[in-house]
Design a protein around this motif. Sequence first.
Motif, mmCIF file in Angstrom:
data_model
loop_
_atom_site.group_PDB
_atom_site.id
_atom_site.type_symbol
_atom_site.label_atom_id
_atom_site.label_comp_id
_atom_site.label_asym_id
_atom_site.label_seq_id
_atom_site.Cartn_x
_atom_site.Cartn_y
_atom_site.Cartn_z
ATOM 1 N N SER A 117 54.477 122.377 39.605
ATOM 2 C CA SER A 117 55.833 122.936 39.502
ATOM 3 C C SER A 117 56.723 122.430 40.628
ATOM 4 N N GLY A 118 56.122 121.902 41.699
ATOM 5 C CA GLY A 118 56.918 121.405 42.826
ATOM 6 C C GLY A 118 56.022 120.970 43.965
ATOM 7 N N SER B 155 55.421 122.372 46.858
ATOM 8 C CA SER B 155 54.632 123.389 47.554
ATOM 9 C C SER B 155 53.272 123.588 46.892
ATOM 10 N N ILE B 156 53.262 123.692 45.564
ATOM 11 C CA ILE B 156 51.980 123.877 44.871
ATOM 12 C C ILE B 156 51.168 122.579 44.942
ATOM 13 N N ALA B 157 51.845 121.445 44.886
ATOM 14 C CA ALA B 157 51.143 120.160 45.019
ATOM 15 C C ALA B 157 50.452 120.093 46.392
ATOM 16 N N SER B 158 51.126 120.578 47.429
ATOM 17 C CA SER B 158 50.537 120.558 48.777
ATOM 18 C C SER B 158 49.333 121.489 48.843
ATOM 19 N N LEU B 159 49.434 122.627 48.171
ATOM 20 C CA LEU B 159 48.312 123.576 48.162
ATOM 21 C C LEU B 159 47.080 122.924 47.526
ATOM 22 N N ILE B 160 47.287 122.214 46.431
ATOM 23 C CA ILE B 160 46.167 121.530 45.757
ATOM 24 C C ILE B 160 45.550 120.496 46.705
ATOM 25 N N PRO C 163 58.855 114.471 41.461
ATOM 26 C CA PRO C 163 59.836 113.955 40.494
ATOM 27 C C PRO C 163 61.141 114.755 40.497
ATOM 28 N N HIS C 164 61.109 116.045 40.890
ATOM 29 C CA HIS C 164 62.386 116.778 40.892
ATOM 30 C C HIS C 164 63.215 116.479 42.147
ATOM 31 N N LYS C 165 62.730 115.541 42.929
ATOM 32 C CA LYS C 165 63.570 115.006 44.006
ATOM 33 C C LYS C 165 63.873 113.539 43.657
ATOM 34 N N GLY C 166 62.933 112.641 43.966
ATOM 35 C CA GLY C 166 63.223 111.215 43.863
ATOM 36 C C GLY C 166 63.256 110.621 42.465
ATOM 37 N N LEU C 167 62.888 111.376 41.431
ATOM 38 C CA LEU C 167 63.014 110.824 40.067
ATOM 39 C C LEU C 167 64.127 111.529 39.302
ATOM 40 N N PHE C 168 64.867 112.389 39.999
ATOM 41 C CA PHE C 168 66.071 113.041 39.436
ATOM 42 C C PHE C 168 65.786 113.977 38.251
ATOM 43 N N ILE C 169 64.537 114.439 38.177
ATOM 44 C CA ILE C 169 64.136 115.359 37.098
ATOM 45 C C ILE C 169 64.609 116.765 37.487
ATOM 46 N N PRO C 170 64.898 117.650 36.539
ATOM 47 C CA PRO C 170 65.307 119.016 36.916
ATOM 48 C C PRO C 170 64.189 119.745 37.690
ATOM 49 N N TYR C 171 64.593 120.787 38.418
ATOM 50 C CA TYR C 171 63.607 121.533 39.213
ATOM 51 C C TYR C 171 62.428 121.960 38.356
ATOM 52 N N GLY C 172 61.247 121.945 39.000
ATOM 53 C CA GLY C 172 60.035 122.348 38.299
ATOM 54 C C GLY C 172 59.076 121.184 38.099
ATOM 55 N N SER C 173 59.266 120.097 38.873
ATOM 56 C CA SER C 173 58.398 118.928 38.714
ATOM 57 C C SER C 173 57.966 118.350 40.059
ATOM 58 N N GLY C 174 56.749 118.670 40.451
ATOM 59 C CA GLY C 174 56.132 118.035 41.622
ATOM 60 C C GLY C 174 54.932 117.229 41.167
ATOM 61 N N ALA C 175 54.293 116.543 42.098
ATOM 62 C CA ALA C 175 53.066 115.814 41.746
ATOM 63 C C ALA C 175 52.196 115.667 42.980
ATOM 64 N N VAL C 176 50.882 115.781 42.747
ATOM 65 C CA VAL C 176 49.927 115.495 43.822
ATOM 66 C C VAL C 176 48.997 114.396 43.333
ATOM 67 N N LEU D 74 59.506 114.044 32.068
ATOM 68 C CA LEU D 74 59.485 112.826 32.888
ATOM 69 C C LEU D 74 59.425 111.588 32.004
ATOM 70 N N TRP D 75 58.533 111.695 31.019
ATOM 71 C CA TRP D 75 58.243 110.527 30.191
ATOM 72 C C TRP D 75 59.462 110.112 29.369
ATOM 73 N N LEU D 76 60.171 111.120 28.817
ATOM 74 C CA LEU D 76 61.311 110.789 27.951
ATOM 75 C C LEU D 76 62.412 110.033 28.713
ATOM 76 N N PRO D 77 62.885 110.526 29.865
ATOM 77 C CA PRO D 77 63.901 109.748 30.595
ATOM 78 C C PRO D 77 63.402 108.376 31.033
ATOM 79 N N LEU D 78 62.118 108.275 31.388
ATOM 80 C CA LEU D 78 61.599 106.952 31.797
ATOM 81 C C LEU D 78 61.617 105.987 30.611
ATOM 82 N N GLN D 79 61.310 106.523 29.416
ATOM 83 C CA GLN D 79 61.363 105.674 28.211
ATOM 84 C C GLN D 79 62.798 105.275 27.890
#
Length: 487
Positions: A158-159, A161-166, A306-319, A366-371
Amino acid sequence: MSISQLEARLQELEQHALLLEPDASHRFPMQQAVERYAQHFLEALPEAPAFVPRSETHDSLAPFAIPEQPKPIAETLQVLQHQVDTPGINSASGGHLGYIPGGGLYYAGLGDYLAAVANKYAGIFYSAPGAVKMENLLLRWMAETIGFPAEAAGNLTSGGSIASLIALATARDAKQITSRLVPEAVVYLTSHTHHCLNKALRIAGLGECPIRLVPMDDRYRMQPQALRAVIEQDKAAGLTPWLLVASAGTTDVGAVDPLPELAAVAQQHQLWFHVDAAYGGFFALAPSGKEILRGIEQADSVVMDPHKGLFIPYGSGAVLIKDREQLAKTHYYSANYMQDALAADQEYSPADLSPELSKHFRGLRLWLPLQLHGVAAFRSALEEKLLLAQYAYAKLQELTGFETPAAPALSVVIFRYLPAAGADANAFNQRLVQAVQQDGRVFLSSTKLGDDFMLRFAILSFRTHKATIDLALEILQEKVRELQTQR
Ligand SMILES: Cc1ncc(COP(=O)(O)O)c(C=O)c1O
């Protein structure tokens, strides 16, 4: 209740419950009303303020009350417009230069819409093989972007913070930090490390780990020599150096720690090397960003949002975790009622690699805007943000009275105004940021460097362009003049 009474009641309930399944003649007008609202919002955006102070009309909960009976769409959209989309920071605006701006690509919204309509159960490969493959492919693409090997695994969260926890829970288990060892397992970070890492440590049962704030250089980067020295001291004292957290883009000033040097220290002392690239990670897509992030590929774990550097709406992190087995060891679990899914093991499922079971199908946004846009447009937008920061920094240096303590490494520019000798600079800059916020044409936030109150431009919205920076600089000068005449 007799069977016939039961049947009659069921029929009655079914009729009423069918309200939840509008047919096409009901769906279309609703969808058109929503789409009209969205189009109006987007068309008005270039002229819309970046910040609207909350007023008394926004304080009541009454407009949000949950009705027993249906309400018309026009009324509900009005609540959305007046009570939700108006007050506060307009995070969709290109004038949002505060904190770390999020994105809000329109096609990501379409992805969310389609994900919600089909409602695939994207946590488990067995139930949604295509959705899980899509998410795993996105993670592999991100891994490739930062130079991680193909065997790396990860999770769309989701962002940050949770990615960091994982990441930290995985680091804990990988280095076998059992509860008995926690008070001896030392963590190395700087005072500019994002506080979500401290939170993650506490939540993961690691709150008693000794934490060392490693000194920074004059560009707010962790000093490898100082890190070495403090590790040696800790070892001599019988402690166990465990975790090194580097930042690839700090929130305060956008600094990138010297990743290759820190990786070497981590390797020498067998620390888990985590890089928080929540803000900075996707700059690896920009031609000049790749070099700035050199060394990130040596991390054991990386967070990039992705909700920072890929310009996706809030609710998208990655670990991303280099050792996928470690990630699975920490997060895998099974249950009797899930036995049918066990045979479908061609792909790791998100549920095996994160605390979540049921989850939003985040991949599609994420996938749709990248496509539909292609990656090249993202590369240009990110390169543009890096250059805009250079531009803002150069312009601020030209302006009389402004101080810029460090050149931007990425897209955050830190500065303050130095009022006449004898005046309280902190009080002046606090009034300055408040004046800019009240004005509302752009939104700036502030921070502190040591005891100094500082302002920042955080340039990351895909809607921020040169004209936005020129406007922000104009507003700053205008507000400085106004504040000076008020004194
Ligand atoms: C460098 C950095 N790390 C982590 C985070 C936390 O991410 P999130 O707000 O997505 O939980 C942020 C948020 O701004 C950040 O800037």
